[in-house]
Design a protein around this motif. Structure first.
Motif, short mmCIF file in Angstrom:
data_model
loop_
_atom_site.label_atom_id
_atom_site.label_comp_id
_atom_site.label_asym_id
_atom_site.label_seq_id
_atom_site.Cartn_x
_atom_site.Cartn_y
_atom_site.Cartn_z
N THR A 39 0.99 -1.24 -0.08
CA THR A 39 -0.01 -0.01 -0.03
C THR A 39 1.02 1.29 0.04
N PRO A 40 0.31 2.30 -0.30
CA PRO A 40 1.14 3.46 -0.27
C PRO A 40 1.51 4.29 1.24
N TRP A 41 0.95 3.42 2.31
CA TRP A 41 1.28 4.11 3.63
C TRP A 41 2.69 3.88 3.67
N GLN A 42 3.21 5.04 4.68
CA GLN A 42 4.59 4.93 5.16
C GLN A 42 4.58 5.26 6.44
N CYS A 43 5.32 4.81 7.23
CA CYS A 43 5.35 5.21 8.76
C CYS A 43 6.00 6.64 8.77
N LEU A 44 5.22 7.37 9.82
CA LEU A 44 5.98 8.52 10.12
C LEU A 44 7.24 8.74 10.51
N CYS A 45 7.80 7.68 11.27
CA CYS A 45 9.48 7.62 11.77
C CYS A 45 10.31 7.37 10.46
N GLY A 46 9.74 6.94 9.27
CA GLY A 46 10.85 6.72 8.26
C GLY A 46 11.50 5.40 8.34
N CYS A 47 10.93 4.28 9.17
CA CYS A 47 11.29 2.93 9.16
C CYS A 47 10.80 2.33 7.92
N ALA A 48 11.59 1.17 7.76
CA ALA A 48 11.13 0.26 6.44
C ALA A 48 9.90 -0.58 6.59
N SER A 49 9.25 -0.43 7.66
CA SER A 49 7.86 -1.06 7.58
C SER A 49 6.76 -0.67 6.30
N PHE A 50 6.20 -1.82 6.01
CA PHE A 50 4.90 -1.49 4.93
C PHE A 50 3.88 -2.38 5.23
N ASN A 51 2.61 -1.82 4.74
CA ASN A 51 1.55 -2.63 4.57
C ASN A 51 1.20 -3.17 3.30
N TYR A 84 2.66 -9.91 9.99
CA TYR A 84 1.35 -10.06 10.67
C TYR A 84 0.12 -10.08 9.78
N GLU A 85 -1.05 -10.65 10.52
CA GLU A 85 -2.25 -10.76 9.63
C GLU A 85 -3.43 -9.86 10.56
N GLN A 86 -4.33 -9.41 9.93
CA GLN A 86 -5.58 -9.07 10.66
C GLN A 86 -6.82 -9.72 10.04
N THR A 87 -7.55 -10.17 10.86
CA THR A 87 -8.79 -10.87 10.29
C THR A 87 -8.67 -11.82 9.28
N GLY A 88 -7.64 -12.57 9.39
CA GLY A 88 -7.19 -13.64 8.28
C GLY A 88 -6.59 -12.91 7.14
N VAL A 89 -6.06 -11.78 7.15
CA VAL A 89 -5.50 -11.29 5.72
C VAL A 89 -4.18 -10.59 6.15
N LEU A 90 -3.25 -11.28 5.29
CA LEU A 90 -1.98 -10.69 5.54
C LEU A 90 -1.95 -9.16 5.47
N SER A 91 -1.22 -8.61 6.15
CA SER A 91 -1.37 -7.35 6.40
C SER A 91 -0.03 -6.36 6.38
N GLY A 92 0.94 -6.91 6.74
CA GLY A 92 2.30 -5.97 6.76
C GLY A 92 3.39 -6.39 7.16
N LEU A 93 4.35 -5.93 7.23
CA LEU A 93 5.59 -6.33 7.98
C LEU A 93 6.15 -5.15 8.68
N GLU A 94 6.52 -5.21 9.99
CA GLU A 94 6.89 -4.07 10.89
C GLU A 94 8.29 -4.29 11.44
N VAL A 95 9.13 -3.15 11.09
CA VAL A 95 10.44 -3.12 11.44
C VAL A 95 10.51 -2.21 12.88
N TYR A 96 11.33 -2.77 13.78
CA TYR A 96 11.23 -1.76 15.03
C TYR A 96 12.52 -1.77 15.73
N GLY A 97 12.79 -0.86 16.42
CA GLY A 97 14.26 -0.97 17.11
C GLY A 97 14.00 -1.07 18.47
N LEU A 98 14.92 -1.96 19.07
CA LEU A 98 15.02 -2.20 20.53
C LEU A 98 15.88 -1.54 21.29
N ALA A 99 17.13 -1.32 20.51
CA ALA A 99 18.16 -0.40 21.35
C ALA A 99 18.25 0.96 20.87
#
Length: 122
Positions: A39-51, A84-99
């Motif tokens: 999708t065209p969505w982009q995270c506000l933090c600029g990470c590599a996540s996508f929907n 992850y999935e939502q209601t049975g639909v493949l929905s995205g990939l989330e990249v997050y920082g821990l450190a």
């Protein structure tokens, strides 16, 4: 106006590998991956996540259910990535920082290792 686009080879291969090595139910989402679009969505933090959107499937709503969760990076730059999935639909990939901040690029498959709950190591 932005529109849906095909996954890049890197995006596809990363999600494919993660689904193949994720939770037992993750493998069932492989057919959706072959049809998924970014999708065209982009995270506000600029990470590599996508929907993702899957043509012919209902719009995904509700809470996320993680299908595959992995860590990557050195302890000083430890990060994670999950599909992850939502209601049975493949929905995205989330990249997050821990450190630190969430990575702005996707990890390589070779850098991934299983996410192990710290409580289980005690």
């Amino acid at each position: 106006m932005s529109t849906l686009r095909q996954l890049t080879t890197q995006e596809h291969d990363l999600v494919l590998w993660m689904l193949e090595h994720g939770n037992p139910e993750a493998i069932g989402f492989l057919p959706q991956l072959e049809q998924a679009l970014v999708t065209p969505w982009q995270c506000l933090c600029g990470c590599a996540s996508f929907n993702l959107a899957v043509p012919g499937m209902p719009d995904h709503k509700g809470g996320m259910h993680i299908l595959a969760d992995f860590l990557f990076g050195d302890p000083e730059e430890l990060s994670g990535v999950f599909v992850y999935e939502q209601t049975g639909v493949l929905s995205g990939l989330e990249v997050y920082g821990l450190a630190g901040e969430a990575p702005k690029t996707l990890p390589s498959i070779a850098s991934l290792r299983p996410f192990v709950d710290a409580a289980s190591q005690a």
